[in-house]
Design an enzyme around this catalytic site. Structure first.
Site, PDB file in Angstrom:
ATOM      1  N   HIS A 243       0.650  -0.892   0.377  1.00 47.75           N
ATOM      2  CA  HIS A 243      -0.238   0.092   0.025  1.00 47.75           C
ATOM      3  C   HIS A 243       1.012   1.765   0.440  1.00 47.75           C
ATOM      4  CE1 HIS A 243      -3.141  -2.598   0.788  1.00 47.75           C
ATOM      5  NE2 HIS A 243      -2.033  -3.063   1.736  1.00 47.75           N
TER       6      HIS A 243
HETATM    7  C1  BDR Z   1      -3.550   0.669   5.269  1.00 48.88           C
HETATM    8  O1  BDR Z   1      -3.404  -0.112   5.858  1.00 48.88           O
HETATM    9  C2  BDR Z   1      -2.516  -0.306   7.376  1.00 48.88           C
HETATM   10  O2  BDR Z   1      -2.674  -1.158   7.247  1.00 48.88           O
HETATM   11  C3  BDR Z   1      -1.853   0.428   5.642  1.00 48.88           C
HETATM   12  O3  BDR Z   1      -0.196   0.372   6.558  1.00 48.88           O
HETATM   13  C4  BDR Z   1      -1.185   1.105   4.863  1.00 48.88           C
HETATM   14  O4  BDR Z   1      -1.611   2.179   5.266  1.00 48.88           O
HETATM   15  C5  BDR Z   1      -4.076  -0.319   4.374  1.00 48.88           C
HETATM   16  O5  BDR Z   1      -5.761   0.166   4.254  1.00 48.88           O
END
Ligand code: BDR
Ligand code: CA
Length: 314
Positions: A243
Site C-alpha cells: 500500500h
Molecule cells: C493501509 O492500512 C494499513 O494497515 C497500511 O499500513 C496501509 O496504510 C491499507 O489499508
C-alpha cells in the site's frame, strides 16, 4: 529540485518501506520530519518504529514526533496487529532506537512548521489515519493553503474495503479526519486500494528484493515476508498488496500511476458503511472534484524502482 516532504504515518511494514524508498531517493525527496499516529499499532509503537526505520537508513538526524493516539471523534482506536504483528513491524530483527523522540506533539509541530515555511514549500505524505493533519487543520485553518499537496494512501472505490466490507483501514480508523482532509481544498492525490491491490509482492519480486545485499533491502524483504502471510491467505492471490510505498513512488515517478480528478467524500454516520469512500469516478454528480483518485499502476515499474532504490541504502 528535491521535493520537501513530511511523512504522517503509522509504521507498519508498508509505511516503513514507503519511508525507506524516500530516504533512498535524496535527489528527488528531502524528508524534513516524520509525525506518527495511532493506527496499525498504538502511537507509542509507531513512534518507536519510525525511529527504527530512520536508524536502519542511517538517518538518525530526521526529527520524529508522536502525534495523536486515537481518532478525533469519540471512538476507540482500531488497530491491525493481525496484519502487522504485535510490534507493528514484525519480520526483521531491528535494534531498539537510540535517537530521541522529539518532545513536541506532532500536531503542534505540523502547525509550527507549516507556518514557518513559505506557502507551497511542503508536501505531506499521509500513510495512516488522517487524525494529525485533520486536527492541525481544525486548530490552525491557516495552514491549509500553505501545503503544496497531500499525497495519501487511503480509501477504495472498486475494491470497496479491507477492514470492513465497505471501508479501507486508514479511512475507517478515523472517518471524521478523512472527511475534514477531503473538504480542506488542499490539492490531494489518493492512492486507494484500487491501486495498491494491483501492486502485488509476487515471489519473483520478493526474491529480487532479497537478492539486494543492503541492510535496508534485507529488512524490507523480512517485513514483506511477514506482512504478506495474512494477505495471501485472505485474498488467495499470487502476492500481497503493497500500500503505502505507492505514495513515495508517485512522488518519484508519477507516470507509473493513472487516475481521475474527481469528487471523493467519506461516510461518517452510517453504522453499516462507516468509513466508506464515496468516489464519483463516473462523474454522476455535480459535486466538485477534490482529489486525483488513482486507479491504474505499472506494477512491475513500481517494483523495479523500489528494488533499485533499496540498493542505494546501506
Ligand atoms: C493501509 O492500512 C494499513 O494497515 C497500511 O499500513 C496501509 O496504510 C491499507 O489499508
Ligand atoms: Ca500505514
Amino acid at each position: 529540485m528535491t521535493r520537501r516532504v513530511i511523512f504522517d504515518t503509522d509504521p507498519g511494514q508498508d509505511d516503513a518501506i514507503a519511508i525507506l524508498l524516500a530516504l533512498a531517493s535524496p535527489e528527488e525527496i528531502t524528508v524534513e520530519a516524520i509525525v506518527t499516529v495511532g493506527g496499525n499499532v498504538p502511537v507509542s509503537l509507531t513512534a518507536k518504529n519510525a525511529r527504527k526505520i530512520c536508524e536502519l537508513a542511517g538517518r538518525p538526524d530526521i526529527p520524529v514526533y508522536a502525534g495523536c493516539a486515537g481518532p478525533m471523534a469519540a471512538r476507540p482506536l482500531v488497530t491491525a496487529e493481525h496484519v502487522h504483528g504485535a510490534t507493528g513491524l514484525n519480520g526483521p530483527d531491528l535494534p531498539e532506537p537510540q535517537m530521541p523522540l522529539q518532545p513536541q506533539h506532532g500536531v503542534d509541530f505540523l502547525i509550527d512548521q507549516l507556518r514557518a515555511e513559505k506557502p507551497g514549500a511542503i508536501t505531506l505524505c499521509v500513510l495512516g489515519p488522517m487524525t494529525n493533519i485533520a486536527m492541525a487543520l481544525v486548530k490552525a485553518p491557516d495552514i491549509g493553503p500553505r501545503i503544496r499537496e497531500i499525497v495519501l494512501m487511503g480509501g477504495a472505490y472498486f475494491e470497496v474495503g479491507n477492514i470492513t466490507p465497505t471501508a479501507e483501514f486508514n479511512v475507517y480508523v478515523d472517518p471524521s479526519a478523512a472527511a475534514i482532509v477531503l473538504a480542506s481544498g488542499i490539492p490531494i492525490v489518493m492512492m486507494p486500494l484500487d491501486v495498491t491491490h494491483r501492486v502485488l509482492t509476487t515471489p519473483a519480486r520478493l526474491d529480487a528484493i532479497r537478492a539486494v545485499p543492503t541492510k535496508a533491502a534485507q529488512a524490507a524483504a523480512a517485513m514483506l515476508g511477514f506482512s504478506e502471510k495474512f494477505d495471501l491467505e485472505k485474498y488467495g492471490s499470487d502476492g500481497a498488496p503493497l500500500h503505502d510505498p505507492c505514495v513515495t513512488a508517485y512522488l518519484l515517478r508519477p507516470e507509473l500511476f493513472q487516475g481521475r480528478h474527481i469528487n471523493v467524500e467519506i461516510e461518517t454516520a452510517s453504522p453499516l458503511t462507516l468509513g466508506m469512500t464515496v468516489a464519483d469516478y463516473w462523474g454522476v454528480t455535480d459535486r466538485k472534484p477534490n482529489a486525483l483518485f488513482m486507479r491504474e499502476v505499472d506494477a512491475q515499474g513500481f517494483y523495479d524502482l523500489l528494488t533499485q532504490r533499496l540498493a542505494r541504502l546501506t
